[in-house]
Design an enzyme around this catalytic site. Structure first.
Site, mmCIF file in Angstrom:
data_model
loop_
_atom_site.group_PDB
_atom_site.id
_atom_site.type_symbol
_atom_site.label_atom_id
_atom_site.label_comp_id
_atom_site.label_asym_id
_atom_site.label_seq_id
_atom_site.Cartn_x
_atom_site.Cartn_y
_atom_site.Cartn_z
ATOM 1 N N LYS A 1 1.106 -11.427 9.039
ATOM 2 C CA LYS A 1 1.055 -10.614 10.259
ATOM 3 C C LYS A 1 -0.324 -9.969 10.387
ATOM 4 C CE LYS A 1 5.961 -9.378 9.854
ATOM 5 N NZ LYS A 1 6.769 -9.609 11.036
ATOM 6 N N ASP B 1 16.409 -8.050 -0.453
ATOM 7 C CA ASP B 1 15.935 -8.884 0.646
ATOM 8 C C ASP B 1 14.594 -8.396 1.190
ATOM 9 O OD1 ASP B 1 16.202 -10.962 2.555
ATOM 10 O OD2 ASP B 1 17.006 -9.585 4.055
ATOM 11 N N ASP C 1 4.737 -14.397 1.174
ATOM 12 C CA ASP C 1 5.477 -13.283 1.767
ATOM 13 C C ASP C 1 5.016 -13.255 3.214
ATOM 14 O OD1 ASP C 1 6.045 -10.722 2.877
ATOM 15 O OD2 ASP C 1 6.513 -10.042 0.854
ATOM 16 N N HIS C 2 5.921 -13.551 4.147
ATOM 17 C CA HIS C 2 5.444 -13.770 5.522
ATOM 18 C C HIS C 2 4.853 -12.498 6.137
ATOM 19 C CE1 HIS C 2 9.430 -12.262 6.865
ATOM 20 N NE2 HIS C 2 8.820 -11.991 8.006
ATOM 21 N N GLU D 1 15.798 -3.206 11.754
ATOM 22 C CA GLU D 1 16.093 -4.433 12.502
ATOM 23 C C GLU D 1 17.343 -4.245 13.343
ATOM 24 O OE1 GLU D 1 15.311 -8.303 10.448
ATOM 25 O OE2 GLU D 1 15.864 -7.063 8.744
ATOM 26 N N HIS E 1 8.545 -7.408 1.222
ATOM 27 C CA HIS E 1 7.886 -6.986 2.454
ATOM 28 C C HIS E 1 7.449 -5.513 2.427
ATOM 29 C CE1 HIS E 1 9.313 -10.803 3.562
ATOM 30 N NE2 HIS E 1 10.465 -10.458 4.078
ATOM 31 N N LYS F 1 10.032 -17.236 -0.386
ATOM 32 C CA LYS F 1 10.827 -16.106 -0.840
ATOM 33 C C LYS F 1 12.299 -16.545 -0.840
ATOM 34 C CE LYS F 1 12.297 -11.849 1.303
ATOM 35 N NZ LYS F 1 13.468 -12.249 2.050
#
Ligand code: BG6
Length: 503
Positions: A195, A248, A190-191, A229, A253, A161
């Site tokens: 998860k 971002d 896409d990290h 965050e 995400h 990304k």
């Protein structure tokens, strides 16, 4: 092997080629993930890691640097034998897309290394580079034939990304890559899909009989997706100031979370079917006019404040951020999904930096019951029914419902039924990239983004980007670092008679 786990197969023999091997991503995530896979005996029996650097480095220099990174970023104590076995497989080659001859030379070196390690010609090219390098590297790999699948050997390209900065650039990048490779060879990371709790959304919805019948506009009032965050922008000022919270976080995400929550049940658990359903639902997000986009969004920037006792300066005083920057560090959106399941059910999304809490969750709010039944009792209100899928800080699922308070009078209070992953499963701490890297090696692209869903994501956010671009500083609000975010985000729901779920 822990109870309930299924033995995983070892990937095919292969070469793992990392562009940008000297960078942060390779040191912080890629090598520590390969280490964790090595420790779990999930790397190929015949394997080599080839680090591509723009300025030549010796193999030993590269191995030392990766070992330092591993010691710093490993998620568990480093076993020197495992680390040595992994790093002994590492070689460094020099190549720069600005110098095409270097790719021809790299091709010859790679052939030699692969021959020595007997990797059978299977190659995975991992682009851990700044996004501007994706297309130039892919072009050179294409020109030199390094991506051509032949004689049964596979060739894959992993792209990090951000994939584009708007709809036009994402389309252009897809166009470039698809000129060189087939879709099945491209792994867009896409990290969030690495998860466990995110993957579990599919299982929660489709492996349990009780949710699907009520998972629609007849029973669900609205959906909230929150990614808060505590971190500020730190040393990423230059990247972040030209990116902002929307680009971002949202088309990637937050839309991964949205698509898993909102997709139709796939007929089969395979990459084609699951990714098609995800792309369908993203394509069904209503494209808003610019006027609607302004009405259905808030954008905000943080000002100085205190987070965990530490002072956070104003966003626009961060290094490499323009002093008059209008970049948003917080965004909230109201979206509509135009299909039979979701018509009339708003999806509220919010994400921001420098907030007082780290929290990632999807909260599904069910419709309220008719209150009349309780009108003649002392009950004056009912708690809200939420099903909450928590990803941070605790991984788990919570169901909030009303219950009678013990005693002679009818009094009702909200209670919670909680499932926490850590109470049931012992999981070794991980980077979150292990599954993704393993899946690239075994050729399973279910957890990777397909070209159409990337474009559908950008399509949905493009009106917001365009409207804000025209509005400039108009409409940008401010919030204090360490707070819960801007008041305008509360207003977005308040005007619909709703509110964000409180912790
Ligand atoms: C990255 C963003 O993709 O995701 C960062 O570029 C953000 O700005 C990060 O901090 C959040 O990831 P996570 O896993 O901590 O929610």
């Amino acid at each position: 092997m822990p109870d309930g786990q299924v033995a995983q197969r070892k990937p095919d023999a292969s070469a793992f080629v990392i562009f940008g091997v000297t960078g942060d991503l390779a040191h912080r995530l890629v090598i520590p993930s390969l280490y964790n896979l090595a420790a779990a005996d999930l790397l190929p029996g015949k394997f080599c890691v080839v680090g591509v650097a723009r300025n030549g480095m010796s193999n030993d220099e590269l191995r030392d640097s990766l070992m330092k990174g591993l010691r710093q970023f490993a998620t568990r104590p480093v076993d020197d034998t495992v680390a040595k076995r992994l790093l002994d497989c590492v070689s460094c080659v020099e190549a720069d897309p600005k110098d095409p001859a270097s790719f021809d030379a790299m091709r010859a070196q790679l052939d030699e290394l692969e021959c020595a390690q007997d990797t059978g010609g299977n190659r995975l090219f991992y682009l851990a580079t700044p996004p501007g390098a994706f297309a130039p590297i892919a072009r050179e790999l294409g020109r030199t034939g390094l991506l051509k699948e032949k004689n049964g050997a596979w060739r894959r390209l992993v792209v990090e990304k951000p994939f584009g900065t708007d709809l036009a650039s994402a389309r252009a990048l897809n166009g470039e890559l698809l000129n060189i490779l087939d879709e099945h060879q491209i792994y867009r990371i896409d990290h969030y899909l690495g998860k466990e709790t995110v993957q579990n959304i599919l299982v929660l919805r489709f492996a349990n009989g009780m949710f699907e019948p009520i998972w629609n506009r007849n029973h669900i009032d609205h959906v909230q997706i929150t990614v808060d965050e505590k971190l500020g922008v730190g040393h990423r000022g230059s990247f972040y100031d030209s990116t902002g919270a929307l680009r971002d976080m949202v088309p990637n995400h937050l839309f991964q979370l949205l698509s898993l929550v909102a997709m139709e049940p796939p007929a089969r658990f395979d990459a084609h079917t699951v990714r098609s359903e995800k792309a369908e639902v993203l394509a069904a997000i209503q494209t808003q006019s610019e006027a609607d986009a302004l009405m259905n969004s808030v954008r905000s920037q943080y000002q100085g404040g205190i987070i965990d006792g530490v002072e956070m300066p104003d966003y626009h005083k961060t290094a490499d951020v323009k002093p008059d920057s209008t970049t948003e560090t917080f965004v909230a959106l109201k979206l509509a999904i135009d299909n039979w399941r979701w018509a009339g059910v708003p999806f509220y999304l919010r994400t921001g930096k420098a907030l007082g809490l780290k929290r990632t969750e999807v909260a599904i709010k069910f419709k309220e019951v008719p209150f009349k039944m309780f009108a003649c009792t002392p009950v004056d209100r009912l708690s809200q029914n939420y099903l909450v899928i928590s990803i941070e800080p605790t991984e788990g699922i919570t169901l909030q419902f009303n219950t009678k308070v013990p005693g002679p009078a009818i009094t009702i209070d909200g209670v919670e039924m909680k499932f926490r992953y850590k109470d049931y499963f012992k999981v070794e701490p991980a980077t979150g990239y292990e599954t993704l890297i393993y899946d690239c090696m075994i050729g399973d692209n279910i957890l990777f983004q397909r070209a159409d869903s990337v474009e559908a994501g950008w399509q949905a956010v493009q009106p917001f980007l365009d409207a804000w671009n025209k509005a400039g500083a108009n409409g940008l609000e401010y919030y204090k670092a360490g707070s819960e975010g801007p008041a305008c985000a509360d207003e977005l729901l308040k005007r619909d008679g709703r509110s964000w779920r409180k912790l």
